[in-house]
Design an enzyme around this catalytic site. Structure first.
Site, PDB file in Angstrom:
ATOM      1  N   ARG A 169       0.814  -1.215   0.000  1.00 49.01           N
ATOM      2  CA  ARG A 169       0.000   0.000   0.000  1.00 49.01           C
ATOM      3  C   ARG A 169       0.850   1.268   0.000  1.00 49.01           C
ATOM      4  O   ARG A 169       0.509   2.273   0.620  1.00 49.01           O
ATOM      5  CB  ARG A 169      -0.954   0.021   1.197  1.00 49.01           C
ATOM      6  CG  ARG A 169      -1.916  -1.153   1.239  1.00 49.01           C
ATOM      7  CD  ARG A 169      -2.840  -1.185   0.028  1.00 49.01           C
ATOM      8  NE  ARG A 169      -3.642  -2.408   0.067  1.00 49.01           N
ATOM      9  CZ  ARG A 169      -3.277  -3.569  -0.482  1.00 49.01           C
ATOM     10  NH1 ARG A 169      -2.128  -3.651  -1.151  1.00 49.01           N
ATOM     11  NH2 ARG A 169      -4.044  -4.621  -0.404  1.00 49.01           N
ATOM     12  N   SER A 290     -10.848   0.802   3.264  1.00 49.03           N
ATOM     13  CA  SER A 290     -10.150   0.326   4.454  1.00 49.03           C
ATOM     14  C   SER A 290      -9.460   1.507   5.129  1.00 49.03           C
ATOM     15  O   SER A 290      -8.605   2.153   4.518  1.00 49.03           O
ATOM     16  CB  SER A 290      -9.118  -0.737   4.080  1.00 49.03           C
ATOM     17  OG  SER A 290      -9.747  -1.869   3.527  1.00 49.03           O
ATOM     18  N   GLU A 391      -4.823   4.435   6.431  1.00 51.33           N
ATOM     19  CA  GLU A 391      -4.523   4.269   5.019  1.00 51.33           C
ATOM     20  C   GLU A 391      -4.823   5.520   4.207  1.00 51.33           C
ATOM     21  O   GLU A 391      -4.060   5.865   3.309  1.00 51.33           O
ATOM     22  CB  GLU A 391      -5.299   3.066   4.453  1.00 51.33           C
ATOM     23  CG  GLU A 391      -4.932   2.732   3.030  1.00 51.33           C
ATOM     24  CD  GLU A 391      -5.472   1.378   2.592  1.00 51.33           C
ATOM     25  OE1 GLU A 391      -5.794   1.247   1.397  1.00 51.33           O
ATOM     26  OE2 GLU A 391      -5.564   0.466   3.420  1.00 51.33           O
TER      27      GLU A 391
END
Length: 400
Positions: A169, A290, A391
């Site tokens: 990520r 998320s 995130e």
């Protein structure tokens, strides 16, 4: 549209955030680069956004420029026809192209390589900043090169995939916004030093997609490693994501601030897919996706987790071996159930379908979401001594 009436709540999937001083949508390379140069030259805060799916912005006015790329073209670079030889096709997508429109267009041709990333909100430009991933695929494996505007050197650069610093990520583009993990670089935040102009992908033109993830294999009724038509994989992924509430609410593209972003075929399919859902189910889609990344821990630290905690092999930023665990599992086992609210009247809650999504149940503010995030992160830290890292890009909001 009037820039004075545009808010981040209009532009984001979670539907929160304050008014914007200047909102522009450049339609070509020159206008895009000139807009960035003017903002940087005047030391005006700059936020380059895509689909608004991975960002949480404060409720106060944003006294700067918000730029949303209106360049959405996709072209075949090489290998698009049977006569060209080989089993690969190279395509170039401009940064403003909606990600799922690209996936839909490639899968409809029978091409594969990104079908497991179906349904992820956002744009092509954001996909490489975040190195999006799901169901056994990451965008990094299909990227050949990325064209960017370098805000420091004031030049256009082509960055090979091997130099993109892709990780879990993350990428070197994302790193360029921070001095250290979670510490913004004042010069390049909330927009990376390198602004994506276009991405060249290499996909497979013929053959079958490999099912590389257990949950997806189960949904398809096959074993991990089985081969399947890309369209069937895409359908299964959309179904799984929809059941978790991890698709965006496609109705947002009918709003004035979003109109014209999506290809009509993709929008029609997305609206059809969510037809019949009640408002409670649709509210589960009003999120940043998320909210916390799955923690990657040193081996010794991972060994202190409960035996039943999920564990996956991983690599730490310094290259040493580590263990990745599930943020959703940590949240649930810290006492936070699906649908958790800080108070019964709170306007933000965990999704009723997935504890990793923080959602706007209607009328929530950025601070409502932040309070929920802080509460969850504090609970996980207290229970497992693990720090959860957000995130999304966080602008002007105090979260862990």
């Amino acid at each position: 549209m009037s820039s004075m009436t545009t808010t981040f709540a209009d532009l984001t999937t979670i539907g929160v955030g304050g008014p914007i001083s200047s909102f522009i949508e450049p339609a070509d390379d020159d206008e895009l680069i000139d807009s960035i140069r003017r903002a940087d030259g005047g030391r005006i805060p700059l936020a380059v956004i895509g689909g608004g799916s991975n960002i949480l912005v404060a409720d106060e006015p944003f006294d700067g420029v918000v730029l949303r790329d209106a360049r959405r073209g996709v072209s075949i670079v090489d290998g698009g026809s049977t006569g060209s030889g080989g089993n690969r096709v190279r395509i170039k997508a401009q940064a403003g192209c909606v990600w799922d429109d690209l996936v839909d267009a490639t899968v409809s041709r029978g091409w594969h390589g990104i079908e497991g990333l179906s349904g992820i909100p956002g744009t092509v430009g954001a996909s490489v900043v975040q190195n999006i991933g799901a169901y056994g695929q990451e965008v990094a494996t299909s990227v050949r090169s990325v064209r960017v505007w370098d805000r420091a050197a004031l030049v256009v650069r082509d960055i090979e995939a091997s130099r993109m610093g892709f990780g879990y990520r993350t990428s070197m583009l994302k790193h360029s916004m921070y001095q250290a993990p979670g510490v913004p670089d004042r010069r390049f935040f909330p927009t990376p030093r390198f602004v994506v102009l276009a991405v060249e992908f290499e996909l497979f033109r013929t053959g079958y997609a490999t099912v590389g993830y257990g949950q997806l294999a189960k949904a398809l009724g096959v074993e991990v490693g089985a081969e399947m038509e890309p369209a069937r994989v895409r359908t299964a992924v959309l179904s799984i994501r929809g059941a978790k509430g991890m698709l965006e609410d496609a109705r947002r593209y009918n709003l004035a601030a979003m109109r014209g972003m999506r290809a009509q075929s993709g929008l029609a399919a997305a609206l059809s897919h969510q037809k019949g859902l009640d408002e409670e189910s649709l509210a589960d889609r009003h999120s940043c996706g998320s909210f916390f990344v799955n923690p990657v821990l040193p081996l010794r630290r991972g060994a202190t987790l409960p035996p039943e905690a999920p564990r996956f092999e991983a690599v730490l930023p310094d290259g040493s071996p580590g263990v990745k665990t599930s943020a959703a599992w940590l949240i649930e086992h810290s006492g936070f159930a699906r649908g958790f609210r800080v108070t019964p009247q709170a306007r933000a809650s965990l999704s009723t379908r997935h504890t990793l999504a923080l959602t706007n149940r209607g009328g929530a503010t950025a601070e409502d979401v932040a309070v929920l995030a802080r509460t969850v992160a504090a609970g996980v830290l207290s229970t497992f001594k693990v720090d959860l890292m957000p995130e999304p890009v966080i602008v002007g909001v105090d979260v862990p």
